[in-house]
Write a protein that holds these residues in place. Structure first.
Motif, PDB file in Angstrom:
ATOM      1  N   UNK A 229       0.817  -1.217   0.000  1.00 55.70           N
ATOM      2  CA  UNK A 229       0.000   0.000   0.000  1.00 55.70           C
ATOM      3  C   UNK A 229       0.851   1.268   0.000  1.00 55.70           C
ATOM      4  N   UNK A 230       2.173   1.079   0.023  1.00 51.31           N
ATOM      5  CA  UNK A 230       3.116   2.200   0.031  1.00 51.31           C
ATOM      6  C   UNK A 230       2.839   3.166   1.174  1.00 51.31           C
ATOM      7  N   UNK A 231       2.825   2.599   2.377  1.00 50.12           N
ATOM      8  CA  UNK A 231       2.672   3.406   3.588  1.00 50.12           C
ATOM      9  C   UNK A 231       3.468   2.742   4.705  1.00 50.12           C
ATOM     10  N   UNK A 232       3.770   3.460   5.769  1.00 49.20           N
ATOM     11  CA  UNK A 232       4.552   2.863   6.857  1.00 49.20           C
ATOM     12  C   UNK A 232       3.786   1.746   7.573  1.00 49.20           C
ATOM     13  N   UNK A 233       4.517   0.745   8.029  1.00 44.39           N
ATOM     14  CA  UNK A 233       3.900  -0.363   8.768  1.00 44.39           C
ATOM     15  C   UNK A 233       3.237   0.143  10.046  1.00 44.39           C
ATOM     16  N   UNK A 234       3.786   1.175  10.630  1.00 41.68           N
ATOM     17  CA  UNK A 234       3.172   1.728  11.856  1.00 41.68           C
ATOM     18  C   UNK A 234       1.776   2.273  11.565  1.00 41.68           C
ATOM     19  N   UNK A 235       1.574   2.759  10.353  1.00 44.15           N
ATOM     20  CA  UNK A 235       0.247   3.259   9.973  1.00 44.15           C
ATOM     21  C   UNK A 235      -0.757   2.112   9.950  1.00 44.15           C
ATOM     22  N   UNK A 236      -0.353   0.975   9.405  1.00 44.40           N
ATOM     23  CA  UNK A 236      -1.227  -0.203   9.387  1.00 44.40           C
ATOM     24  C   UNK A 236      -1.563  -0.605  10.818  1.00 44.40           C
ATOM     25  N   UNK A 237      -0.559  -0.618  11.683  1.00 45.33           N
ATOM     26  CA  UNK A 237      -0.776  -0.976  13.090  1.00 45.33           C
ATOM     27  C   UNK A 237      -1.761  -0.014  13.739  1.00 45.33           C
ATOM     28  N   UNK A 238      -1.616   1.279  13.476  1.00 44.78           N
ATOM     29  CA  UNK A 238      -2.545   2.269  14.045  1.00 44.78           C
ATOM     30  C   UNK A 238      -3.967   2.056  13.521  1.00 44.78           C
ATOM     31  N   UNK A 239      -4.096   1.754  12.233  1.00 42.58           N
ATOM     32  CA  UNK A 239      -5.423   1.504  11.678  1.00 42.58           C
ATOM     33  C   UNK A 239      -6.058   0.277  12.332  1.00 42.58           C
TER      34      UNK A 239
END
Length: 117
Positions: free
Chosen positions: A33-43
C-alpha cells in the motif's frame, strides 16, 4: 446500554481480517500500500482513521472492495468483485473454466503442503 460497534471498530477488524485472508503481515501490507507499517498498526488498533486515499490504497493492495473494509458487505466473499482474479475467472467459459479451476486447485494444494512443513 447497547454495545454498538462503531464504524472505526468495523474498519479495524475488517482490515485485519482482509490482511490475514491475503496472508500478509502488517509489513507486507504496508509495502504493497506504500505506507509505513506503523500506519497499518494504528489503523488495526483503531488509534488512527484512514484518509480516503489511504482507504483506496489499502483496498487496492488487498484486492478487495472498500465496501468490505467499511462494513457495507459482511463477507469477504461478497467483496470478491474487487479481486482481479475473481473478475477474470468470471469471464472464462467452457473448457477454459475447467482448466483454470484445475490450475487453481493445484496451486492451493501446493500452498497447503508448504504450510504443513
Amino acid at each position: 446500554m447497547t454495545d454498538k460497534i462503531t464504524p472505526s471498530q468495523i474498519f479495524s477488524e475488517r482490515l485485519r481480517e482482509a490482511r490475514k485472508l491475503r496472508g500478509y503481515n502488517q509489513e507486507d501490507l504496508a509495502a504493497r500500500a506504500e505506507m509505513p507499517a506503523t500506519t497499518i498498526a494504528h489503523f488495526e488498533t483503531g488509534t488512527r482513521k484512514p484518509s480516503f486515499e489511504s482507504l483506496r490504497r489499502l483496498a487496492v493492495a488487498l484486492e478487495i472492495t472498500t465496501d468490505f473494509l467499511l462494513g457495507r458487505v459482511d463477507s469477504p466473499e461478497l467483496a470478491q468483485a474487487g479481486d482481479p482474479l475473481y473478475r477474470d475467472i468470471g469471464r472464462l467459459s467452457g473448457n477454459d473454466r475447467e482448466i483454470a479451476k484445475d490450475f487453481l486447485k493445484m496451486l492451493a494444494d501446493r500452498n497447503a503442503k508448504k504450510d504443513k512443513g
